[in-house]
Design a protein around this motif. Structure first.
Motif, mmCIF file in Angstrom:
data_model
loop_
_atom_site.group_PDB
_atom_site.id
_atom_site.type_symbol
_atom_site.label_atom_id
_atom_site.label_comp_id
_atom_site.label_asym_id
_atom_site.label_seq_id
_atom_site.Cartn_x
_atom_site.Cartn_y
_atom_site.Cartn_z
ATOM 1 N N GLU A 1 0.837 -1.205 0.000
ATOM 2 C CA GLU A 1 0.000 0.000 0.000
ATOM 3 C C GLU A 1 0.874 1.259 0.000
ATOM 4 O OE1 GLU A 1 -0.192 -2.501 2.103
ATOM 5 O OE2 GLU A 1 -2.247 -2.891 2.790
ATOM 6 N N VAL A 2 1.970 1.184 0.750
ATOM 7 C CA VAL A 2 2.875 2.328 0.861
ATOM 8 C C VAL A 2 3.557 2.579 -0.480
ATOM 9 C CG1 VAL A 2 4.978 3.161 1.984
ATOM 10 C CG2 VAL A 2 3.221 1.967 3.324
ATOM 11 N N ALA A 3 3.999 1.489 -1.101
ATOM 12 C CA ALA A 3 4.671 1.616 -2.395
ATOM 13 C C ALA A 3 3.706 2.194 -3.429
ATOM 14 C CB ALA A 3 5.185 0.248 -2.844
ATOM 15 N N ALA A 4 2.477 1.706 -3.424
ATOM 16 C CA ALA A 4 1.499 2.197 -4.404
ATOM 17 C C ALA A 4 1.225 3.678 -4.192
ATOM 18 C CB ALA A 4 0.205 1.394 -4.288
ATOM 19 N N ALA A 5 1.153 4.085 -2.913
ATOM 20 C CA ALA A 5 0.864 5.497 -2.624
ATOM 21 C C ALA A 5 1.986 6.400 -3.123
ATOM 22 C CB ALA A 5 0.643 5.698 -1.133
ATOM 23 N N ALA A 6 3.222 5.898 -3.080
ATOM 24 C CA ALA A 6 4.339 6.717 -3.569
ATOM 25 C C ALA A 6 4.106 7.088 -5.028
ATOM 26 C CB ALA A 6 5.650 5.955 -3.418
ATOM 27 N N GLN A 7 3.629 6.132 -5.785
ATOM 28 C CA GLN A 7 3.379 6.413 -7.198
ATOM 29 C C GLN A 7 2.105 7.237 -7.396
ATOM 30 O OE1 GLN A 7 2.818 2.989 -9.735
ATOM 31 N NE2 GLN A 7 2.710 4.249 -11.575
ATOM 32 N N GLU A 8 1.062 6.896 -6.631
ATOM 33 C CA GLU A 8 -0.263 7.430 -6.954
ATOM 34 C C GLU A 8 -0.597 8.755 -6.289
ATOM 35 O OE1 GLU A 8 -2.388 3.115 -7.764
ATOM 36 O OE2 GLU A 8 -2.724 4.112 -5.855
ATOM 37 N N HIS A 9 0.218 9.179 -5.323
ATOM 38 C CA HIS A 9 -0.238 10.338 -4.551
ATOM 39 C C HIS A 9 -0.222 11.645 -5.333
ATOM 40 C CE1 HIS A 9 3.992 11.370 -4.000
ATOM 41 N NE2 HIS A 9 3.588 12.539 -3.564
ATOM 42 N N TYR A 10 0.476 11.679 -6.464
ATOM 43 C CA TYR A 10 0.451 12.898 -7.278
ATOM 44 C C TYR A 10 -0.872 13.019 -8.044
ATOM 45 C CZ TYR A 10 5.518 13.342 -6.602
ATOM 46 O OH TYR A 10 6.775 13.493 -6.073
ATOM 47 N N ALA A 11 -1.512 11.867 -8.246
ATOM 48 C CA ALA A 11 -2.705 11.819 -9.088
ATOM 49 C C ALA A 11 -3.918 12.354 -8.332
ATOM 50 C CB ALA A 11 -2.954 10.372 -9.529
ATOM 51 N N SER B 1 -3.471 5.295 -0.735
ATOM 52 C CA SER B 1 -3.104 6.238 -1.802
ATOM 53 C C SER B 1 -4.014 7.455 -1.763
ATOM 54 C CB SER B 1 -3.223 5.574 -3.171
ATOM 55 O OG SER B 1 -2.355 4.478 -3.267
ATOM 56 N N VAL B 2 -5.294 7.216 -1.523
ATOM 57 C CA VAL B 2 -6.252 8.323 -1.483
ATOM 58 C C VAL B 2 -5.917 9.251 -0.323
ATOM 59 C CG1 VAL B 2 -8.668 8.916 -1.093
ATOM 60 C CG2 VAL B 2 -8.089 7.008 -2.598
ATOM 61 N N ALA B 3 -5.614 8.673 0.836
ATOM 62 C CA ALA B 3 -5.295 9.502 2.005
ATOM 63 C C ALA B 3 -4.088 10.389 1.714
ATOM 64 C CB ALA B 3 -5.031 8.618 3.217
ATOM 65 N N VAL B 4 -3.043 9.812 1.111
ATOM 66 C CA VAL B 4 -1.829 10.589 0.858
ATOM 67 C C VAL B 4 -2.067 11.601 -0.267
ATOM 68 C CG1 VAL B 4 0.629 10.483 0.342
ATOM 69 C CG2 VAL B 4 -0.435 8.655 1.650
ATOM 70 N N ALA B 5 -2.812 11.188 -1.272
ATOM 71 C CA ALA B 5 -3.101 12.109 -2.385
ATOM 72 C C ALA B 5 -3.891 13.307 -1.875
ATOM 73 C CB ALA B 5 -3.879 11.381 -3.486
ATOM 74 N N LEU B 6 -4.851 13.064 -1.012
ATOM 75 C CA LEU B 6 -5.625 14.171 -0.450
ATOM 76 C C LEU B 6 -4.743 15.049 0.436
ATOM 77 C CD1 LEU B 6 -9.061 12.605 0.558
ATOM 78 C CD2 LEU B 6 -8.683 14.474 -1.063
ATOM 79 N N ALA B 7 -3.916 14.399 1.239
ATOM 80 C CA ALA B 7 -3.040 15.162 2.128
ATOM 81 C C ALA B 7 -2.125 16.070 1.316
ATOM 82 C CB ALA B 7 -2.211 14.206 2.980
ATOM 83 N N GLU B 8 -1.585 15.541 0.235
ATOM 84 C CA GLU B 8 -0.672 16.329 -0.608
ATOM 85 C C GLU B 8 -1.377 17.568 -1.147
ATOM 86 O OE1 GLU B 8 -0.304 16.163 -4.437
ATOM 87 O OE2 GLU B 8 1.862 16.480 -4.633
ATOM 88 N N LYS B 9 -2.605 17.370 -1.597
ATOM 89 C CA LYS B 9 -3.313 18.479 -2.234
ATOM 90 C C LYS B 9 -3.841 19.481 -1.212
ATOM 91 C CE LYS B 9 -3.983 15.559 -6.117
ATOM 92 N NZ LYS B 9 -2.956 14.643 -5.543
ATOM 93 N N ILE B 10 -4.288 18.968 -0.079
ATOM 94 C CA ILE B 10 -4.782 19.892 0.957
ATOM 95 C C ILE B 10 -3.627 20.713 1.502
ATOM 96 C CG2 ILE B 10 -5.725 19.967 3.299
ATOM 97 C CD1 ILE B 10 -7.631 17.722 2.423
ATOM 98 N N ASP B 11 -2.480 20.084 1.632
ATOM 99 C CA ASP B 11 -1.314 20.851 2.082
ATOM 100 C C ASP B 11 -0.973 21.942 1.076
ATOM 101 O OD1 ASP B 11 1.233 21.136 3.800
ATOM 102 O OD2 ASP B 11 1.932 21.095 1.721
ATOM 103 N N LYS B 12 -1.007 21.580 -0.180
ATOM 104 C CA LYS B 12 -0.664 22.541 -1.220
ATOM 105 C C LYS B 12 -1.647 23.716 -1.217
ATOM 106 C CE LYS B 12 0.790 22.420 -5.970
ATOM 107 N NZ LYS B 12 0.767 21.716 -7.242
ATOM 108 N N LEU B 13 -2.915 23.369 -1.162
ATOM 109 C CA LEU B 13 -3.942 24.419 -1.187
ATOM 110 C C LEU B 13 -3.823 25.335 0.031
ATOM 111 C CD1 LEU B 13 -6.954 22.264 -2.406
ATOM 112 C CD2 LEU B 13 -5.976 24.208 -3.625
#
Lengths: 317, 803
Positions: B425-435, B449-461
């Motif tokens: 799951e961790v490996a997949a999130a590394a790839q998918e979190h930009y999406a 992956s969804v949790a990390v992808a959301l975290a990345e975008k919420i942090d950015k915003l």
């Protein structure tokens, strides 16, 4: 098919040095002044004042030379087949760029034994920019069978000055080119002098040990405090030199010290490269350092165009 | 009527510019000709690496002559005015005609413009085109001043008709036109004299130049796929690469080469990227294994050894390139599988700036880790795994491979995480979190992956929001609109019910807490030796985005910083002006608050102060966070409107739903909007809006006139008509359905029930006069209308629906 003497290709070079000699002979025959390397550590042949400074101003110019070049981050302890932290560039600068520069260039490839009927030579877009020199130009990287063998650039701006006239610049990566011509797969296997010489020397014999020594020094040992201090000193020195009045108080002559100042600019640039290889420069700092070197390069360019070689004349002034 | 052939022959034109340049040449020349009166039947533009070509068929041999009439001054105007007019029109006094007009006698000039020969016009238009060509980048060469993409060598400009061809004479900075071009640089470099387009294209073909780019691309693709097929392989499609390669050759010759065995175990993406970026090779894949086993290169020539030398050279170059890639790959793997593992890379990111006001990549990762853990339960992910994934996701930015090929970020992270033995799951999130990056990108669905992808975008915003880098107009340098759409699609496609408002508050809070303020608050502006040192110290302050956000309230900090930069505030001797002292105090106070907040959250061991009101700290920050979070949510709602509009849901319908409570739960919001949209498409729904609006208008007017709110107390016993009684019953029935349905968030049922009120409401308005003379009856009816309003607006804010 028997070949007439006129179109017999020159004897195919057998060593690294034979290729260098063939280039020297070729460009000498085309009217270039064959200069010697600049006696300082530089990252590329472009840094030689015969290119950087001489591409400025209106005076015609034609020079060719070998320049030992250092890229500390490219060090691989001599193990990578074609990456070196110290290597040679062959540099040609002609101002104004002649209309047949591409043909002249292709002639130089033939001169080093590249058979134009068997190889695929291509001019692939590659715009050149040197953020440290405040310079840019348009041109190509020249590919021979997919390998980049040269950079071909029409200088548009150097040190923040528009180039009028435009210089044509050719840069050959000598090791890579020679390996290709000689059919060598690993740079260290390349004959440096001709095979069969009383003492045969390969590139390994000449450079393997130094590649190791410098790789260790560049990556792990160089004292970053010292490098940083030397960077700052060179920067300060460069500015100090350029702050001097144009007229030398001792001789009473107009002597603008563009070249000594530029030496300090080169030094600063090299210190920056070493610091970069040591991995102590962050992305943001990088830009700041590059900006500082560029500022020096611009000041040197400003000074050079105030000199005779840079096109200044008593009458105009 | 004559045909026209134009060729601009130059040194090698960058592949990416050729197609557009051929179009521009056609457009500029034909527009110029038509403007001058030269019409034509057809035109076509072509490009090769060394030439731009234009053919025009059936062009007028000369422009038609025209008589132009120009109105001049009055006949009795001063002599000077008349002379000026004559000069301007280029006519003599005798050519003027007096004409009576309502405004008096006016002079008119008739100007005969005789037709001009086509050649003259063509020469003018072509010269103008060359001098004003819209190259994306152009250059000078030699001693000249002319600009072209690379040195321009010759111009063919030939007009041909049945009786022969002639060169259109033209001289652009010493380059004169002619009827001579050149063939392939190596295969047929000689001069070629051409008389027409057909002649030109045919002679070029014999001189090893394929004029048409599509023909070159077709040859390449045809030969490449055939060659691969013959070996049981397939070419990896890449339209961009095909177009580029077609622009690098005049005479394409396809060659297929081998990849040395040493490199076949590199990840296929690495092989593909390295071959494409560096060598412009197509990848050739084994369809059974998916492995890339060969490459296709396109040479610009035939040779007597059938390309053997060329291919050998290309294979050698590729080996060198891949040796580099392998070097990176092996070094990276060594790090990833070491004891310290990918943490070593994260540590290196402490020295890499993410944004100068938002700290380093390592700080970003810290914030993402907290957010991912917080979001995990809401997206059905394991909290520990999500946090771990967030900490690993950006590690590959330190890897050598990603340094060399930035486009492989994420993907390499996955490979390295797998090599390090981290959970899948961790490996997949590394790839998918930009999406998802683009609006049509796949959206990750794996919970971690969804949790990390959301975290990345919420942090950015929240980060860029905090430092006031909001998108304006067409400017969105940090791609916040894309990040917002990413959040929206992650939530909707995964059907997540997330309280986004809270997540945004957490994001803002992390922006503050990821940074260490202890030094800053204890002695931020001690005593400085010089002005520069002071400025440097100050400029580190806004790096902590949230501080800037907080201080933005009155811009005190900005003013303070500017005045300090200007040197207004610094003086070794003089005491600081009052303003400076006040601003300093404010900054220091907030730094202290921020530090205390960190202490309270366990991020720091040292409290900013020992005693004091902790609730006050929380309150002061919560206030700011809530305001910013509301603003950011409104931005997300705007992006949601755009997203839903593309799916056919009207703006006003979304507005009606955004106005309802719980609007930060986007899934709920969209469910509501879809249900409302569907309802409003029905006849009942559409008419219900009319009835609702009518009820609402009457009610609002009455409330304004009476100064009271009619909100309850409607009683069926005061009803006078059957229609009233029916409406009472209908409202009771609808309410009985709507209330439980809304509790279950079953919007469709609720809205269907609401729409069923259409009949009773229409009938009511048909039969009943609300404003009865009887006050009791009137009040009762207004209270009845109020029930309509209450029931309908419990579903969505129908006042915002157009209709």
């Amino acid at each position: 098919m028997s070949e007439t003497p006129e179109n017999t290709p020159s004897a195919k070079p057998k060593s690294f040095q034979a290729i260098i000699l063939a280039l020297q002979t070729y460009w000498a025959s085309k009217g270039c002044a064959v200069l010697q390397p600049y006696d300082m550590e530089v990252g590329a042949g472009t840094f030689h004042p015969a290119t950087t400074l001489r591409s400025l101003g209106t005076q015609p110019w034609a020079a060719a030379y070998v320049q030992p070049s250092r890229r500390p981050t490219d060090g691989r302890y001599g193990e990578n087949p074609n990456r070196l932290q110290h290597y040679y560039q062959y540099q040609v600068l002609i101002k104004p760029s002649p209309p047949d520069l591409q043909e002249l260039y292709l002639g130089s490839l033939e001169a080093i034994g590249i058979d134009m009927t068997l190889h695929d030579i291509r001019f692939v877009e590659d715009d050149w920019e040197s953020p440290t020199l405040g310079a840019w130009g348009l041109g190509w990287e020249v590919w021979c069978d997919g390998m980049e063998v040269s950079q071909f650039t029409y200088f548009q701006q150097v040190g923040g000055h528009d180039c009028h006239p435009v210089s044509g610049e050719l840069t050959y990566g000598l090791e890579r080119l020679a390996m290709y011509v000689l059919g060598v797969d690993h740079v260290m296997d390349m004959p440096f002098n001709d095979p069969g010489s009383p003492i045969e020397l390969t590139y390994r014999d000449v450079f393997k040990q130094t590649e190791e020594e410098y790789a260790r020094w560049n990556f792990d040992t160089a004292n970053t405090d010292v490098l940083l201090r030397q960077f700052e000193e060179a920067e300060a020195h460069c500015k100090m030199i350029l702050e001097q009045p144009a007229t030398d108080p001792k001789t009473g002559k107009r002597i603008i010290m563009a070249h000594p100042a530029y030496d300090q600019c080169i030094k600063a640039s090299h210190m920056f490269n070493l610091l970069d290889a040591r991995g102590v420069i962050s992305v943001t700092e990088r830009q700041a350092y590059i900006g500082r070197v560029r500022a020096l390069a611009k000041m040197c360019a400003d000074a050079f165009v105030q000199t005779r070689a840079g096109g200044w004349s008593e009458d105009a002034a | 009527m004559p045909d026209l052939l134009i060729e601009l022959f130059s040194e090698e034109i960058p592949a990416r510019m050729q197609r557009r340049a051929a179009e521009d040449l056609q457009k500029l020349v034909t527009n110029g000709l038509v403007e001058a009166g030269l019409t034509y039947a057809s035109a076509a533009g072509f490009s090769t690496p060394r030439r731009l070509t234009l053919t025009i068929e059936d062009m007028l041999g000369e422009s038609p002559s025209v008589v132009e009439e120009r109105k001049g001054p009055k006949a009795d105007a001063p002599e000077k005015a008349i002379e000026g007019f004559l000069r301007g029109a280029g006519v003599s006094r005798a050519d003027l005609e007096e004409r009576e007009t309502p405004k008096g006698t006016i002079l008119f000039a008739r100007i005969n413009k005789p037709g001009r020969p086509a050649a003259e016009i063509v020469a003018e238009v072509l010269e103008h085109t060359i001098r004003n060509f819209p190259w994306p980048k152009s250059m000078r060469w030699g001693s000249g001043a002319l600009k072209w993409v690379r040195p321009l060598h010759s111009i063919v400009c030939v007009m041909s008709a049945e009786d022969g061809a002639e060169v259109v004479p033209l001289d652009v900075d010493g380059i004169t036109s002619g009827d001579v071009t050149y063939g392939h640089r190596f295969l047929a470099p000689g001069a070629i004299t051409v008389s027409s387009f057909e002649d030109y294209e045919a002679k070029l073909a014999r001189a090893h130049v394929v004029l048409r780019a599509e023909a070159r691309a077709e040859t390449i693709w045809h030969d490449a796929t055939n060659m691969a097929f013959a070996n049981g392989l397939e070419v990896v499609e890449d339209a961009g690469l095909l177009a580029e390669v077609s622009g690098l050759v005049e005479w394409p010759v396809v060659l297929m080469g081998r990849i040395a065995d040493d490199f076949l175990d590199l990840p296929p993406e690495v092989l593909q990227t390295s071959m494409k970026e560096h060598q412009k090779f197509f990848s050739v894949r084994n369809p059974k294994t998916g492995q890339i086993e060969r490459f296709i290169t396109v040479a610009n020539r035939t040779t007597s050894d059938e390309g053997a030398t060329i291919l050998a050279g290309n294979e050698k170059v590729l080996s060198a390139r891949l040796a580099d890639a392998k070097f990176f790959w092996e070094n990276d793997l060594r790090v990833a599988t070491s004891d310290e593992g990918m943490a070593a890379w994260v540590k290196a990111l402490e020295n890499v700036t993410f944004h100068n006001k938002l700290g380093t990549q390592a700080e970003l990762i810290e914030r993402m880790a907290v957010l991912a853990r917080e979001l995990a339960p809401m997206v059905g992910a394991d909290a520990d795994l999500s946090e771990q994934a967030a900490r690993v996701a950006k590690a590959d930015l330190s890897s050598e491979m990603v340094y060399e090929f930035p486009e492989l970020q994420g993907l390499m992270g996955r490979y390295y995480a797998e090599a390090a033995g981290l959970p899948s799951e961790v490996a997949a999130a590394a790839q998918e979190h930009y999406a998802p990056l683009g609006p049509s990108d796949d959206v990750p669905t794996a919970p971690v992956s969804v949790a990390v992808a959301l975290a990345e975008k919420i942090d950015k915003l929240t980060g860029f929001w905090a430092i006031d880098e909001k998108p304006t107009g067409s400017k969105d340098p940090f791609a916040l609109r894309r990040a917002a759409l990413g959040v929206i699609r992650l939530v909707l496609i995964n059907d997540l019910q997330i309280n986004l408002g809270e997540a945004l508050v957490s994001g803002f809070k992390e922006q503050v807490m990821a940074s260490d303020f202890s030094e800053m608050h204890s002695n931020p502006f001690g005593s400085f030796v010089d002005h520069e040192e002071e400025i440097e110290a100050l400029e580190t302050v806004p790096r902590y985005g949230a501080i800037e956000m907080i201080l933005r309230t009155d811009r005190a900090f900005e003013v303070f910083l500017q005045k300090t930069r200007d040197g207004e505030y610094f003086s070794e001797q003089e005491s600081h002006p009052v303003e400076k002292a006040a601003a300093k105090e404010q900054i220091e106070e907030f730094c202290a608050y921020a530090e205390q907040l960190r202490f309270l959250s366990g991020k720091s061991d040292v409290p900013a102060w020992e005693d004091g009101d902790h609730a006050d700290v929380e309150r002061r920050f919560a206030e700011v966070f809530n305001i910013e979070s509301e603003n950011l949510l409104a931005f997300l709602h705007d992006r949601l409107k755009v997203y839903l509009r593309d799916q056919g849901i009207r703006h006003d319908i979304i507005d009606a739903c955004i106005a309802m409570p719980g609007n930060d739960d986007l899934t709920l919001l969209v469910k509501r909007a879809r249900a409302l949209s569907e309802t409003l498409k029905t006849d009942d729904g559409e008419n219900l809006i009319q009835g609702f609006k009518r009820a609402n208008n009457i009610l609002t007017q009455a409330e304004e006139a009476d100064g009271v709110e009619y909100s309850y107390g409607a009683d069926v016993k005061f009803a006078e008509t059957d229609e009233e009684r029916t409406l009472f019953a209908a409202l009771d029935a609808a309410e009985a359905v709507i209330t439980p349905a809304m509790e279950k968030q079953d919007f469709t049922t609720a809205m269907t029930a609401m729409a069923s009120l259409r009949g009773p409401i229409d009938a009511f308005f048909e039969a009943v006069q609300v404003n009865s003379d009887n006050g009791t009856v009137r009040r009762n009816r207004l209270n009845l209308l109020s029930r309509i309003r209450t029931i309908c607006t419990s579903v969505a804010d129908l006042t915002r629906v157009d209709g």
